[in-house]
Structure formats: structure tokens, C-alpha cells
Design a protein around this motif. Structure first.
Motif, PDB file in Angstrom:
ATOM      1  N   TYR A  85     -65.838  16.510 -67.927  1.00  0.00           N
ATOM      2  CA  TYR A  85     -65.379  17.010 -69.221  1.00  0.00           C
ATOM      3  C   TYR A  85     -64.205  16.162 -69.711  1.00  0.00           C
ATOM      4  O   TYR A  85     -63.397  15.676 -68.924  1.00  0.00           O
ATOM      5  N   LEU A  86     -64.134  16.018 -71.028  1.00  0.00           N
ATOM      6  CA  LEU A  86     -63.010  15.336 -71.643  1.00  0.00           C
ATOM      7  C   LEU A  86     -61.949  16.381 -71.956  1.00  0.00           C
ATOM      8  O   LEU A  86     -62.197  17.319 -72.724  1.00  0.00           O
ATOM      9  N   ARG A  87     -60.784  16.251 -71.348  1.00  0.00           N
ATOM     10  CA  ARG A  87     -59.688  17.182 -71.616  1.00  0.00           C
ATOM     11  C   ARG A  87     -58.774  16.543 -72.657  1.00  0.00           C
ATOM     12  O   ARG A  87     -58.311  15.424 -72.506  1.00  0.00           O
ATOM     13  N   THR A  88     -58.507  17.290 -73.729  1.00  0.00           N
ATOM     14  CA  THR A  88     -57.621  16.833 -74.791  1.00  0.00           C
ATOM     15  C   THR A  88     -56.502  17.856 -74.932  1.00  0.00           C
ATOM     16  O   THR A  88     -56.754  19.049 -75.083  1.00  0.00           O
ATOM     17  N   VAL A  89     -55.275  17.378 -74.875  1.00  0.00           N
ATOM     18  CA  VAL A  89     -54.106  18.257 -74.987  1.00  0.00           C
ATOM     19  C   VAL A  89     -53.290  17.795 -76.182  1.00  0.00           C
ATOM     20  O   VAL A  89     -52.816  16.664 -76.224  1.00  0.00           O
ATOM     21  N   ASP A  90     -53.181  18.677 -77.177  1.00  0.00           N
ATOM     22  CA  ASP A  90     -52.314  18.435 -78.334  1.00  0.00           C
ATOM     23  C   ASP A  90     -51.051  19.254 -78.120  1.00  0.00           C
ATOM     24  O   ASP A  90     -51.125  20.454 -77.854  1.00  0.00           O
ATOM     25  N   TYR A  91     -49.889  18.621 -78.246  1.00  0.00           N
ATOM     26  CA  TYR A  91     -48.653  19.350 -77.976  1.00  0.00           C
ATOM     27  C   TYR A  91     -47.592  19.042 -79.033  1.00  0.00           C
ATOM     28  O   TYR A  91     -47.617  17.996 -79.678  1.00  0.00           O
ATOM     29  N   THR A  92     -46.719  20.018 -79.205  1.00  0.00           N
ATOM     30  CA  THR A  92     -45.556  19.880 -80.080  1.00  0.00           C
ATOM     31  C   THR A  92     -44.357  20.481 -79.370  1.00  0.00           C
ATOM     32  O   THR A  92     -44.495  21.347 -78.498  1.00  0.00           O
ATOM     33  N   SER A  93     -43.186  20.017 -79.750  1.00  0.00           N
ATOM     34  CA  SER A  93     -41.965  20.549 -79.167  1.00  0.00           C
ATOM     35  C   SER A  93     -40.847  20.409 -80.191  1.00  0.00           C
ATOM     36  O   SER A  93     -40.716  19.377 -80.840  1.00  0.00           O
ATOM     37  N   ASP A  94     -40.071  21.480 -80.345  1.00  0.00           N
ATOM     38  CA  ASP A  94     -38.890  21.423 -81.198  1.00  0.00           C
ATOM     39  C   ASP A  94     -37.869  22.428 -80.675  1.00  0.00           C
ATOM     40  O   ASP A  94     -38.147  23.203 -79.760  1.00  0.00           O
TER      41      ASP A  94
END
Length: 148
Positions: A85-94
Motif C-alpha cells: 500500500y502507498l501511505r500518504t501523510v499530509d500534516y500541518t503544524s502551528d
């Protein structure tokens, strides 16, 4: 004789004390300039970063991109899991919301090829040992006082 020697040592010590005043042996503290603390104003961090690896031979396929403007960071990374499987992680931080990530797993439609073992290692058969034989306790004749 002892008193002459001690008198001589006291005389030399007194002469040394006269030649080298106590104030010169112990230096007075130097004048210290006041330390001014300077505060450097730092510009907010700003960068864009990305990399990728695509090695068909080892199956190491991954990538990452990230950008930062001040305290806000956003990015994405991808990799192929061992199950294909292709794992894609989109992340943000503030500073207000902290770190947040959204993970997706998408099937690639291809099987992951597992590498064949290089060599088989055969372990030697375990050696069986017989249990030690216990000797029966020696039979001693009973003392005559026990016979009636």
C-alpha cells in the motif's frame, strides 16, 4: 640548633613578606565593564524542502515535501508499506492547533516482491543427553538396639 634553624626560617619569611606585600600576592579584582545584553531580532523562519528516493532494486520508494512560513508548517510524505500500500501523510503544524496529520493508505495494484533469502542456515540437531542415573541409598544394618 633547632631553634637557630627555626629562627632563620622565620627571618626569611619576614623578609619575603616585606619585599612582596600581601596586596600584590592577592590581586585585587580588575574593573569589570558592565555587560550589555544585546537581543538579536530573528526573522521568522521560511523554507521549502523536498526529497525523494526511487530505488526499484531494493523497493525503497519514498518522498517528502515541507514548507514553513513563520510558525506554520505544512508538508506531505509518502512511502510504500511492506504490504504493497502507498501511505500518504499530509500534516500541518502551528502554534494554535499543534501538530495534525491525515494518513491515507491506497492500494498500488501491484504485489511487493519479497527478496529470496541469500542462504539457508541449518542449525545442528540438538544433542540429547540421558538423565543421570541415581544410585539407591546404601542399606546399612540397623543398630542392635532397635531389634527386640
Amino acid at each position: 640548633m633547632f631553634s637557630l634553624l627555626s629562627l632563620f626560617i622565620l627571618g626569611v619569611g619576614a623578609a619575603a613578606a616585606i619585599e612582596l606585600p600581601l596586596g600584590q600576592v592577592y590581586h585585587s579584582p580588575a574593573l569589570v565593564k558592565p555587560l550589555l545584553k544585546t537581543v538579536e531580532v530573528e526573522a521568522p523562519a521560511h523554507y521549502d524542502f523536498s526529497y525523494s528516493v526511487h530505488d526499484e532494486h531494493t523497493g525503497d520508494i519514498k518522498s517528502q515535501t515541507e514548507s514553513r512560513k513563520g510558525d506554520q508548517v505544512q508538508g506531505q510524505y509518502t512511502l510504500i508499506d511492506a504490504d504493497g500500500y502507498l501511505r500518504t501523510v499530509d500534516y500541518t503544524s502551528d502554534a494554535h492547533n499543534g501538530f495534525n496529520a491525515v494518513v491515507r493508505r491506497d492500494p498500488l495494484g501491484q504485489k511487493v516482491i519479497k527478496a529470496a533469502p541469500i542462504a539457508k542456515i541449518l542449525a545442528p540437531a540438538p544433542i540429547a543427553y540421558a538423565a543421570p542415573k541415581l544410585l539407591a541409598p546404601a542399606k546399612l544394618p540397623l543398630p542392635l538396639s532397635l531389634y527386640h
